[in-house]
Write an enzyme that holds these catalytic residues in place. Structure first.
Site, mmCIF file in Angstrom:
data_model
loop_
_atom_site.group_PDB
_atom_site.id
_atom_site.type_symbol
_atom_site.label_atom_id
_atom_site.label_comp_id
_atom_site.label_asym_id
_atom_site.label_seq_id
_atom_site.Cartn_x
_atom_site.Cartn_y
_atom_site.Cartn_z
ATOM 1 N N LYS A 78 0.862 -1.192 0.000
ATOM 2 C CA LYS A 78 0.000 0.000 0.000
ATOM 3 C C LYS A 78 0.893 1.235 0.000
ATOM 4 O O LYS A 78 1.786 1.369 0.854
ATOM 5 C CB LYS A 78 -0.877 -0.054 1.251
ATOM 6 C CG LYS A 78 -2.132 0.770 1.217
ATOM 7 C CD LYS A 78 -2.960 0.408 2.458
ATOM 8 C CE LYS A 78 -4.157 1.262 2.658
ATOM 9 N NZ LYS A 78 -4.775 1.018 3.981
HETATM 10 O O1 G3P Z 1 -7.400 2.203 6.245
HETATM 11 C C1 G3P Z 1 -7.835 3.321 5.553
HETATM 12 C C2 G3P Z 1 -9.199 3.815 5.951
HETATM 13 O O2 G3P Z 1 -10.129 2.778 5.869
HETATM 14 C C3 G3P Z 1 -9.226 4.587 7.233
HETATM 15 O O3 G3P Z 1 -10.521 4.826 7.705
HETATM 16 O O4 G3P Z 1 -12.102 5.566 9.468
HETATM 17 O O5 G3P Z 1 -9.643 6.084 9.690
HETATM 18 O O6 G3P Z 1 -11.044 7.242 8.002
HETATM 19 P P1 G3P Z 1 -10.832 5.990 8.784
#
Ligand code: G3P
Length: 214
Positions: free
Chosen positions: A83
């Site tokens: 990633k």
């Molecule tokens: O891993 C990337 C993404 O899914 C992060 O989500 O909830 O931290 O915005 P969030």
């Protein structure tokens, strides 16, 4: 649509795998830090739980360092997807990984044009962050629909991995919008079967049944 778990907690992943709700896993530096474990150790353990794609994110930012770090991550297991952030350095590294046969998930995507350059760089997955766009009063799901339309028109094969999914509602909307996969915390995945009317209906069926047996 594939269900990926956005977590580095192996106990959560084992539960989801047992429920048949685990098609793959995504991690990020915040999630690995939260686990309190070493990146290589936790990625290896996750890859032993699922044979689906497991995204492991680099913490370097300059191309050469990203390539070196990503190659080390990819060597952990055959299902590791490296990633990288959606930056010029990240996309240059993406092209190097693709040339070496390493799959790439390009993350931190917040616009249609970012998704297009990631596809042109050969990414296997693009990760648009729906919830974080919603957080600043933009329409995160609109971005998923726009990327779907552009990728279909241009015949890009990069998979749309809707990320930053915060609710079961997000997951349903992502399916309608044409996401190839979604990634969400374990609690959101575990909540997909729940509905208060299902619980109330089941309780009524059980009480009627029990009463009829007397
Ligand atoms: O891993 C990337 C993404 O899914 C992060 O989500 O909830 O931290 O915005 P969030």
């Amino acid at each position: 649509m594939d269900f990926f778990a956005d977590t580095a907690e192996v106990s959560e992943l084992r539960q989801l795998a047992g429920l048949g709700l685990l098609d793959g896993v995504t991690t990020n530096p915040s999630l690995i830090a939260k686990s309190g474990r070493k990146m290589a150790e936790v990625i290896a353990e996750i890859c032993a739980i699922t044979s689906g794609p497991v995204s492991a994110e680099v913490v370097s930012t300059a191309t050469e360092a990203v390539v070196a770090e990503g190659k080390a991550l990819a060597a952990i297991a055959p299902n590791v997807v490296v990633k990288v952030p959606l930056t010029e350095d990240g996309l240059a590294a993406c092209r190097a990984f693709v040339a070496s046969g390493i799959k790439v998930n390009v993350t931190l995507c917040f616009s249609l044009v970012q998704a297009i350059v990631a596809a042109k760089s050969g990414a296997s997955y693009i990760s648009p962050f729906v919830g974080r766009l919603d957080d600043i009063n933009l329409d995160g799901m609109r971005l998923i629909r726009d990327i779907r339309e552009a990728y279909d028109v241009q015949r890009y094969t990069t998979k749309i991995l809707a990320a930053s999914m915060r609710s079961a509602n997000h997951m349903g909307e992502a399916a309608k919008a044409g996401a190839d996969a979604v990634t969400a915390p374990a609690a959101v995945l575990r909540g997909l079967t729940r509905h208060p009317l299902t619980d109330a209906g089941l309780a009524k069926f059980m009480s009627d049944w029990t009463a009829a047996q007397r």
